[in-house]
Design an enzyme around this catalytic site. Structure first.
Site, PDB file in Angstrom:
ATOM      1  N   GLN A 107      50.683  19.276  79.248  1.00 48.76           N
ATOM      2  CA  GLN A 107      51.201  19.426  77.884  1.00 48.76           C
ATOM      3  C   GLN A 107      52.418  18.520  77.686  1.00 48.76           C
ATOM      4  O   GLN A 107      52.943  18.414  76.593  1.00 48.76           O
ATOM      5  CB  GLN A 107      51.595  20.890  77.640  1.00 48.76           C
ATOM      6  CG  GLN A 107      50.430  21.856  77.747  1.00 48.76           C
ATOM      7  CD  GLN A 107      50.898  23.310  77.806  1.00 48.76           C
ATOM      8  OE1 GLN A 107      51.166  23.935  76.781  1.00 48.76           O
ATOM      9  NE2 GLN A 107      51.033  23.830  79.020  1.00 48.76           N
ATOM     10  N   HIS A 125      48.967  16.770  74.874  1.00 48.30           N
ATOM     11  CA  HIS A 125      49.827  16.695  73.677  1.00 48.30           C
ATOM     12  C   HIS A 125      50.292  15.267  73.416  1.00 48.30           C
ATOM     13  O   HIS A 125      51.318  15.043  72.754  1.00 48.30           O
ATOM     14  CB  HIS A 125      51.032  17.627  73.827  1.00 48.30           C
ATOM     15  CG  HIS A 125      50.662  19.077  73.801  1.00 48.30           C
ATOM     16  ND1 HIS A 125      51.496  20.064  74.248  1.00 48.30           N
ATOM     17  CD2 HIS A 125      49.529  19.709  73.396  1.00 48.30           C
ATOM     18  CE1 HIS A 125      50.904  21.249  74.097  1.00 48.30           C
ATOM     19  NE2 HIS A 125      49.711  21.057  73.587  1.00 48.30           N
ATOM     20  N   CYS A 133      51.714   3.776  64.291  1.00 44.28           N
ATOM     21  CA  CYS A 133      52.130   3.597  62.895  1.00 44.28           C
ATOM     22  C   CYS A 133      51.439   4.640  62.017  1.00 44.28           C
ATOM     23  O   CYS A 133      50.210   4.777  62.057  1.00 44.28           O
ATOM     24  CB  CYS A 133      51.776   2.191  62.399  1.00 44.28           C
ATOM     25  SG  CYS A 133      52.050   1.994  60.630  1.00 44.28           S
ATOM     26  N   CYS A 136      49.084   2.217  59.341  1.00 41.18           N
ATOM     27  CA  CYS A 136      47.896   1.455  59.762  1.00 41.18           C
ATOM     28  C   CYS A 136      47.308   1.970  61.085  1.00 41.18           C
ATOM     29  O   CYS A 136      46.232   1.530  61.488  1.00 41.18           O
ATOM     30  CB  CYS A 136      48.244  -0.026  59.886  1.00 41.18           C
ATOM     31  SG  CYS A 136      49.320  -0.392  61.281  1.00 41.18           S
ATOM     32  N   GLY A 193      54.470  25.789  85.475  1.00 39.07           N
ATOM     33  CA  GLY A 193      55.591  25.506  84.582  1.00 39.07           C
ATOM     34  C   GLY A 193      55.268  25.537  83.103  1.00 39.07           C
ATOM     35  O   GLY A 193      55.774  24.727  82.334  1.00 39.07           O
ATOM     36  N   SER A 195      54.970  28.307  79.680  1.00 34.71           N
ATOM     37  CA  SER A 195      55.194  29.673  79.184  1.00 34.71           C
ATOM     38  C   SER A 195      53.897  30.259  78.648  1.00 34.71           C
ATOM     39  O   SER A 195      53.845  31.429  78.284  1.00 34.71           O
ATOM     40  CB  SER A 195      56.253  29.640  78.076  1.00 34.71           C
ATOM     41  OG  SER A 195      55.833  28.804  77.013  1.00 34.71           O
ATOM     42  N   ALA A 238      58.716  24.531  90.689  1.00 35.37           N
ATOM     43  CA  ALA A 238      57.550  23.713  91.080  1.00 35.37           C
ATOM     44  C   ALA A 238      57.850  22.857  92.307  1.00 35.37           C
ATOM     45  O   ALA A 238      57.015  22.751  93.215  1.00 35.37           O
ATOM     46  CB  ALA A 238      57.134  22.830  89.912  1.00 35.37           C
TER      47      ALA A 238
END
Ligand code: APR
Length: 263
Positions: A107, A125, A133, A136, A193, A195, A238
């Site tokens: 993510q 994500h 842009c 375009c 890691g 939530s 982690a």
């Protein structure tokens, strides 16, 4: 959690990884905290300081791109430009290298998994490494965008925005489809890691569980998955947890190595 439990779970996780070729990892902001990148929620989280609907929703960007650039994007880019992978990223890359991890679904928009050497990474994500842009659709590497003017402009006159997924936008269909496929077919899902509160990423552990996979959560804090969806909850950061897992895995992996019987 008693130290022994964590040792046992780490050992079992290593065993599960070396016994399968179909392990996948789902990661969130927590895996990059030890690289100096703040999380979104919890202590020191970005959304404790600013309203995500005001600075990270596509409608907010369309309404006032200068504000979003100034309040969120510039600050994040400054932090991301100096961040380096930590032991969590390195551990996941090593598991891939050893053939025990197929892919990382992240993510995060920081590119640190790839910087650590992970090759199969789904940027669920999107990324801050590229700008797109609004007008375009052309893309440009972030480092090549002229930031002397905010918001920065494309040669067509359109406004650049990071090639990430703002709230109110869809996950790129190719990423969603591939992540679904990987999670539905994996034997082991490492959930590191996150939530586990933002959809559709947060429903991936459930999909894995329903498909028969073992769900292993790594987080210093319990989440909505803990005790419900996760089979194991390894409570810790982690970096330290992956160092421990790699020690066990390398032990199993080493030719002729003595196989430790689970304690
Ligand atoms: N190691 C592992 N996990 C950690 C660590 C650490 N050292 N420190 C904290 N964590 C955990 C926290 O306990 C928390 O559960 O990382 C998690 C971070 O949660 P969030 O900040 O909510 O991040 P994430 O789950 O990735 O957010 C999902 O929300 O804002 C959007 O698009 C953004 O991708 C993001 C999505």
């Amino acid at each position: 959690m008693r130290e022994a439990d964590r040792d046992t779970l780490t050992q079992r996780t290593a065993e599960a990884l070396v016994q399968t070729r179909r392990a996948v990892a789902l990661t969130g902001a927590g895996v990059s905290i030890e690289s100096g990148i703040p999380p979104f929620r919890g202590p020191g989280g970005l959304w404790e300081k600013m309203d995500p609907m005001e600075v990270a929703h596509i409608d907010a960007f369309r309404r006032d791109p200068e504000k979003v650039w100034k309040l969120l994007i510039e600050g994040m880019q400054a932090v991301l430009s100096v961040a380096r992978p930590n032991a969590g990223h390195v551990g996941l890359a090593r598991l891939e290298q050893l053939g025990y991890l197929q892919s990382v679904i992240t993510q995060n928009v920081d590119g640190l998994h790839q910087a650590a050497g992970s090759r199969d990474v789904i940027e669920f994500h999107g990324t801050f490494a590229w700008q797109r842009c609004q007008n375009c659709g052309s893309r440009c590497k972030t480092g090549q965008v002229d930031l002397s003017r905010i918001p920065p402009r494309c040669s067509c006159g359109g406004i650049y925005r990071p090639d990430c997924v703002f709230f109110g936008e869809m996950i790129p269909p190719q990423h969603l489809a591939r992540a679904h496929q990987l999670v539905a077919r994996c034997d082991v899902l490492l959930v590191v890691g996150t939530s586990a509160t933002v959809q559709p990423a947060a429903m991936m552990p459930l999909l894995a569980k329903e498909s028969g996979a073992r769900v292993i959560e790594i987080n210093p804090e319990p989440t909505p998955l803990t005790g419900r969806v996760s089979d194991y909850f390894i409570q810790g950061g982690a970096g330290a947890v992956f160092n421990d897992i790699l020690v066990c895995v390398e032990d199993f992996h080493a030719p002729g190595a003595h196989r430790h019987a689970p304690r």
